[in-house]
Design an enzyme around this catalytic site. Structure first.
Site, mmCIF file in Angstrom:
data_model
loop_
_atom_site.group_PDB
_atom_site.id
_atom_site.type_symbol
_atom_site.label_atom_id
_atom_site.label_comp_id
_atom_site.label_asym_id
_atom_site.label_seq_id
_atom_site.Cartn_x
_atom_site.Cartn_y
_atom_site.Cartn_z
ATOM 1 N N SER A 142 0.957 -0.997 0.157
ATOM 2 C CA SER A 142 0.046 -0.373 0.247
ATOM 3 C C SER A 142 0.697 0.827 -0.175
ATOM 4 O O SER A 142 2.557 1.189 0.541
ATOM 5 C CB SER A 142 -1.106 0.220 1.248
ATOM 6 N N TYR A 155 -1.457 -1.514 10.437
ATOM 7 C CA TYR A 155 -1.307 -1.689 8.898
ATOM 8 C C TYR A 155 0.126 -1.037 8.154
ATOM 9 O O TYR A 155 0.611 -2.154 7.315
ATOM 10 C CB TYR A 155 -2.668 -0.502 7.866
HETATM 11 P P1 NDP Z 1 -11.503 -6.251 0.913
HETATM 12 O O1 NDP Z 1 -11.862 -5.631 2.156
HETATM 13 O O2 NDP Z 1 -12.272 -5.750 -0.670
HETATM 14 O O3 NDP Z 1 -11.490 -7.524 0.389
HETATM 15 C C1 NDP Z 1 -10.702 -8.557 1.305
HETATM 16 C C2 NDP Z 1 -10.895 -9.666 -0.197
HETATM 17 O O4 NDP Z 1 -9.972 -10.161 1.240
HETATM 18 C C3 NDP Z 1 -11.567 -10.511 0.872
HETATM 19 O O5 NDP Z 1 -11.599 -11.260 0.050
HETATM 20 C C4 NDP Z 1 -12.058 -11.095 1.988
HETATM 21 O O6 NDP Z 1 -12.308 -12.327 2.005
HETATM 22 C C5 NDP Z 1 -10.071 -11.544 2.042
HETATM 23 N N1 NDP Z 1 -10.167 -11.876 3.430
HETATM 24 C C6 NDP Z 1 -9.704 -11.274 4.020
HETATM 25 N N2 NDP Z 1 -9.242 -11.949 5.385
HETATM 26 C C7 NDP Z 1 -8.740 -13.114 4.421
HETATM 27 C C8 NDP Z 1 -7.958 -13.781 5.343
HETATM 28 N N3 NDP Z 1 -7.761 -14.049 6.215
HETATM 29 N N4 NDP Z 1 -8.063 -15.544 4.556
HETATM 30 C C9 NDP Z 1 -8.186 -15.228 2.954
HETATM 31 N N5 NDP Z 1 -8.715 -13.984 2.265
HETATM 32 C C10 NDP Z 1 -8.904 -12.574 3.490
HETATM 33 O O7 NDP Z 1 -9.825 -5.164 0.355
HETATM 34 P P2 NDP Z 1 -9.505 -5.742 -0.938
HETATM 35 O O8 NDP Z 1 -10.299 -5.697 -2.147
HETATM 36 O O9 NDP Z 1 -9.482 -3.361 -0.965
HETATM 37 O O10 NDP Z 1 -8.010 -4.973 -0.381
HETATM 38 C C11 NDP Z 1 -7.279 -5.888 -1.597
HETATM 39 C C12 NDP Z 1 -5.685 -5.525 -0.887
HETATM 40 O O11 NDP Z 1 -5.206 -5.069 -1.453
HETATM 41 C C13 NDP Z 1 -5.783 -5.705 0.339
HETATM 42 O O12 NDP Z 1 -3.943 -6.620 0.943
HETATM 43 C C14 NDP Z 1 -4.990 -4.611 0.675
HETATM 44 O O13 NDP Z 1 -4.409 -3.887 2.260
HETATM 45 C C15 NDP Z 1 -3.954 -4.136 -0.235
HETATM 46 N N6 NDP Z 1 -4.528 -2.329 -0.730
HETATM 47 C C16 NDP Z 1 -6.089 -1.744 -0.855
HETATM 48 C C17 NDP Z 1 -6.752 -0.713 -0.512
HETATM 49 C C18 NDP Z 1 -8.026 -0.321 -0.769
HETATM 50 O O14 NDP Z 1 -7.897 1.057 -1.118
HETATM 51 N N7 NDP Z 1 -8.525 -0.623 -1.405
HETATM 52 C C19 NDP Z 1 -5.657 0.768 -0.427
HETATM 53 C C20 NDP Z 1 -4.175 -0.274 -0.683
HETATM 54 C C21 NDP Z 1 -3.535 -1.575 -0.639
HETATM 55 P P3 NDP Z 1 -13.682 -12.759 2.067
HETATM 56 O O15 NDP Z 1 -14.957 -11.407 2.018
HETATM 57 O O16 NDP Z 1 -14.066 -14.528 2.094
HETATM 58 O O17 NDP Z 1 -13.012 -12.484 4.101
#
Ligand code: NDP
Length: 247
Positions: A142, A155
């Site tokens: 990030s 984070y």
């Molecule tokens: P979301 O919260 O929208 O989605 C997260 C996803 O991760 C979901 O599919 C969820 O699955 C899954 N997940 C959460 N915990 C676990 C776990 N313990 N094991 C397996 N799967 C898990 O996040 P984003 O799509 O926004 O983020 C994706 C990545 O990008 C992350 O690493 C985030 O830190 C990074 N990021 C995001 C930004 C943003 O602004 N959105 C900015 C910078 C980085 P389920 O629903 O089935 O639990």
């Protein structure tokens, strides 16, 4: 005509929604067979698989909490059992905690590190022995590791660790033609970003990008697609900012 990732097999963690779901659909659209990992939402993960199948590739949804090493091992077992090989790993699963350090409990801090750091480590450990030569790893960090924003201490610490794990991993597997890179998004329109934020806050965060908007999952998936492609073979150990110029 063969698609660029035809016959490749990819695991995308946290692919039931948001950025991970879009990465999974994009890799599937490019011809890869995709293992769609999720933690809770099976229905959403199945819908991502259906979209990939409609685009002409194979996909399976596998439940695994990435913070649990045995479940990560089973995720890789399931991928190889189904597709007989593994070429691409995208460590996308992550959780956000936005709170001043003075207000973060031990359990909250542990959870962020368990999912964001241990989850990536467990998957890299498996990938090191299970990826085909010439494989590809992309880990999601990030721009918070560069912006020093208040409230993002836990984070940012977790994503800083992801960046270091990636660089060392890239060195350890480079002799097999495997590349490992980091993609660092700025704010992206997903549940993680929008949850609990006012429209005013979202507008303010959109304004930090040169392009005057927040990112969309497609903006990130396109960068990941490049980093898993043949064209990126000379790019490894790098941190690509995908933030509209914000950091
Ligand atoms: P979301 O919260 O929208 O989605 C997260 C996803 O991760 C979901 O599919 C969820 O699955 C899954 N997940 C959460 N915990 C676990 C776990 N313990 N094991 C397996 N799967 C898990 O996040 P984003 O799509 O926004 O983020 C994706 C990545 O990008 C992350 O690493 C985030 O830190 C990074 N990021 C995001 C930004 C943003 O602004 N959105 C900015 C910078 C980085 P389920 O629903 O089935 O639990």
């Amino acid at each position: 005509m063969n698609k660029p990732l035809h016959n490749k097999v990819a695991i995308v963690t946290g692919a039931s929604r948001g950025i991970g779901a879009e990465i999974a659909r994009t890799l599937g659209g490019a011809g890869a067979n995709v293992v769609v990992n999720y933690a809770k939402d099976r229905e959403a993960a199945e819908a991502v698989c259906t979209a990939i199948q409609q685009a002409g590739a194979e996909a399976i949804a596998i439940k695994a909490d990435v913070s649990n090493s045995a479940e990560v091992c089973r995720l890789f077992d399931a991928a190889i059992e189904r597709f007989q090989r593994l070429d691409i790993l995208v460590n996308n699963a992550g959780v956000l905690l936005s709170r001043k350090m003075s207000d973060i409990s031990d359990d909250e801090f542990d959870r962020v590190l368990d999912v964001n750091v241990k989850g990536v480590f467990y998957a890299l450990r498996e990938a090191a022995v299970r990826l085909e030569d010439g494989g590809r790893v992309v880990n999601l960090s990030s721009t918070v590791t560069r912006l020093m924003l208040p409230n993002y201490g836990a984070y940012a610490a977790s994503k800083g660790a992801v960046e270091q794990l990636t660089r060392v991993f890239a060195r350890e597997v480079g002799d097999r033609g495997i590349t490992a890179n980091i993609v660092s998004p700025g704010p992206v329109n997903s549940e993680m970003f929008t949850a609990g934020k006012s429209e005013e806050t979202i507008r303010r965060m959109a304004a930090i990008s040169f392009l005057g908007r927040v990112g969309e999952p497609e903006d990130i998936a396109g960068v990941v697609l490049f980093l898993v492609s043949e064209e990126s073979r000379w790019v490894t150990g790098q941190n690509i900012s995908a933030s509209g110029g914000a950091a």
